[in-house]
Design a protein around this motif. Structure first.
Motif, PDB file in Angstrom:
ATOM      1  N   SER A 187       1.042  -1.277   0.111  1.00  0.00           N
ATOM      2  CA  SER A 187       0.062  -0.128   0.095  1.00  0.00           C
ATOM      3  C   SER A 187       0.843   1.264   0.111  1.00  0.00           C
ATOM      4  CB  SER A 187      -0.963   0.137   1.240  1.00  0.00           C
ATOM      5  OG  SER A 187      -1.847  -1.057   1.275  1.00  0.00           O
ATOM      6  N   GLY A 188       1.877   1.050   0.894  1.00  0.00           N
ATOM      7  CA  GLY A 188       2.626   2.353   0.947  1.00  0.00           C
ATOM      8  C   GLY A 188       3.358   2.849  -0.307  1.00  0.00           C
ATOM      9  N   TRP A 190       2.500   1.761  -3.524  1.00  0.00           N
ATOM     10  CA  TRP A 190       1.665   2.088  -4.477  1.00  0.00           C
ATOM     11  C   TRP A 190       1.064   3.628  -4.161  1.00  0.00           C
ATOM     12  CZ3 TRP A 190      -4.291   0.800  -4.591  1.00  0.00           C
ATOM     13  CH2 TRP A 190      -4.795   0.745  -6.006  1.00  0.00           C
ATOM     14  N   ILE A 191       0.872   4.152  -3.231  1.00  0.00           N
ATOM     15  CA  ILE A 191       0.617   5.434  -2.788  1.00  0.00           C
ATOM     16  C   ILE A 191       1.669   6.319  -3.017  1.00  0.00           C
ATOM     17  CG2 ILE A 191      -0.033   7.075  -1.029  1.00  0.00           C
ATOM     18  CD1 ILE A 191      -1.800   4.610   0.278  1.00  0.00           C
ATOM     19  N   GLY A 192       2.840   5.967  -2.586  1.00  0.00           N
ATOM     20  CA  GLY A 192       4.237   6.975  -2.789  1.00  0.00           C
ATOM     21  C   GLY A 192       4.591   6.990  -4.289  1.00  0.00           C
ATOM     22  N   VAL A 201       0.430  12.496  -0.336  1.00  0.00           N
ATOM     23  CA  VAL A 201       1.023  11.027  -0.193  1.00  0.00           C
ATOM     24  C   VAL A 201       0.917  10.847   1.414  1.00  0.00           C
ATOM     25  CG1 VAL A 201       3.113   9.578  -0.072  1.00  0.00           C
ATOM     26  CG2 VAL A 201       2.450  10.955  -2.340  1.00  0.00           C
ATOM     27  N   GLY A 205      -1.233   7.683   2.640  1.00  0.00           N
ATOM     28  CA  GLY A 205      -0.665   7.045   3.537  1.00  0.00           C
ATOM     29  C   GLY A 205      -1.325   6.591   5.112  1.00  0.00           C
ATOM     30  N   ALA A 216       5.275   4.990   2.326  1.00  0.00           N
ATOM     31  CA  ALA A 216       4.638   5.938   1.373  1.00  0.00           C
ATOM     32  C   ALA A 216       5.522   7.125   1.272  1.00  0.00           C
ATOM     33  CB  ALA A 216       3.171   6.264   1.533  1.00  0.00           C
ATOM     34  N   LYS A 220       7.748   8.311  -1.994  1.00  0.00           N
ATOM     35  CA  LYS A 220       7.412   9.365  -2.703  1.00  0.00           C
ATOM     36  C   LYS A 220       8.840  10.289  -2.669  1.00  0.00           C
ATOM     37  CE  LYS A 220       5.275  12.791  -4.297  1.00  0.00           C
ATOM     38  NZ  LYS A 220       4.889  12.941  -5.787  1.00  0.00           N
TER      39      LYS A 220
END
Length: 336
Positions: A187-188, A190-192, A201, A205, A216, A220
């Motif tokens: 998840s981190g 993917w978001i980052g 972000v 996150g 995230a 990023k």
């Protein structure tokens, strides 16, 4: 002549101080209003002032001059946010996801934009902002592809698109990550790798978990590091495009502010710095970038901006979808 030059320098100094003061105000305002982008707010304020015609042309010229200097200084200070050592936390697979996502999003956005008939400068600004780090990347790229400030409406539009679609991704990706039952690491990353602005972000996150937030943020910042090679590459290409022009207008192969940015990253990575100093440098970067956006906004003609039509909006939507899909597929393929 010397007296006139001194008077001009004094006016520029006063204008710069005023811009920094208002930039500080926008950052403080955004700080107490969750979800509000200080850079977008600064552009809106600048656009209102510019379109009301309340300032004389000489003042607007001074604002334009000062904002370009403040932009470069802000990008340099942005480098102090980044420590290359932090990328160890996401591993080689995570770094590969970032590289694949940034490259695919940048090139894909350029191709889609060309198919849609979006102007070249707008395509480059949107591709950079959506693939790297939002408004800051848009501003950095604008200084390379539009050094004379002739396409400020395109820059303002790209910043607005980054805010709109970054906010949509900020809300949507945490929900999708939960539905897809992704781990905190997945998840981190993917978001980052997908959400545009650093602040977005962090918010996205945090909606998943504290662990996802930490990953995230690192992911990023890994994308932000890629700002330097991308701007350097585009700077070289733009220099070749301008090779037939006079030496006075020819672009440098590597912009000096990018060298400053890289130097700041190296210092942040290898030199122990006091946490208070780092906080001050980060805050200063935010204020300088906001002040630069005020100057950019003052040169925006709202009527021309509105008349650009639906194509850039569709480009922003497709670019966001491309980034999110590419990152998710890369995570699955690489077995992160």
């Amino acid at each position: 002549m010397r007296i006139q030059a001194m008077a001009t320098t004094k006016r520029h100094a006063v204008t710069t101080i005023l811009l920094v003061g208002v930039g500080l105000g926008t950052v403080l305002t955004a700080g107490i209003a969750p979800g509000l982008s200080a850079l977008l707010l600064a552009i809106v304020i600048g656009a209102v002032v510019g379109n009301l015609r309340v300032l004389p042309p000489t003042a607007l010229a001074g604002i334009s001059w000062s904002s370009k200097k403040l932009l470069r200084a802000g990008i340099v200070l942005l480098g102090f946010k980044l420590s290359l050592l932090s990328l160890v936390d996401i591993g080689m697979e995570g770094i590969a996801v970032l590289l694949i996502t940034v490259g695919t999003t940048f090139l894909g956005t350029l191709v889609i934009g060309r198919m849609l008939g979006v102007p070249r400068v707008t395509r480059l600004l949107v591709a950079t902002g959506f693939s790297i780090c939002g408004a800051s990347a848009v501003a950095a790229m604008s200084s390379v592809v539009d050094p004379e400030g002739r396409s400020e409406e395109d820059t303002a539009q790209a910043v607005a698109l980054v805010t709109i679609f970054g906010t949509i991704a900020m809300v949507g990706l945490p929900v999708l990550a939960t539905l897809l039952q992704l781990s905190d690491l997945q998840s981190g990353v993917w978001i980052g790798a997908s959400v545009h602005e650093v602040a977005q972000v962090v918010a996205a996150g945090g909606m998943v978990s504290a662990a996802a937030l930490a990953v995230a943020t690192v992911a990023k910042l890994g994308r932000v590091v890629l700002l330097a090679p991308l701007i350097t590459l585009l700077g070289a290409l733009e220099s070749r495009r301008s090779a037939g022009t006079s030496t006075a207008t020819r672009l440098p192969l590597v912009p000096l502010f990018i060298l400053g940015f890289l130097a700041a990253v190296v210092v942040r990575t290898f030199v122990p710095l006091d946490p208070g100093l780092l906080t001050g440098l980060e805050a200063s970067a935010n204020v300088l970038l906001a002040a630069a956006m005020l100057g950019l906004g003052s040169g925006v003609d709202v009527r021309r901006l509105i008349s650009t039509g639906w194509r850039p909006m569709i480009l922003g939507a497709l670019s966001t979808l491309l980034a999110a899909t590419t990152a998710l597929v890369a995570i699955a393929i690489l077995g992160l």
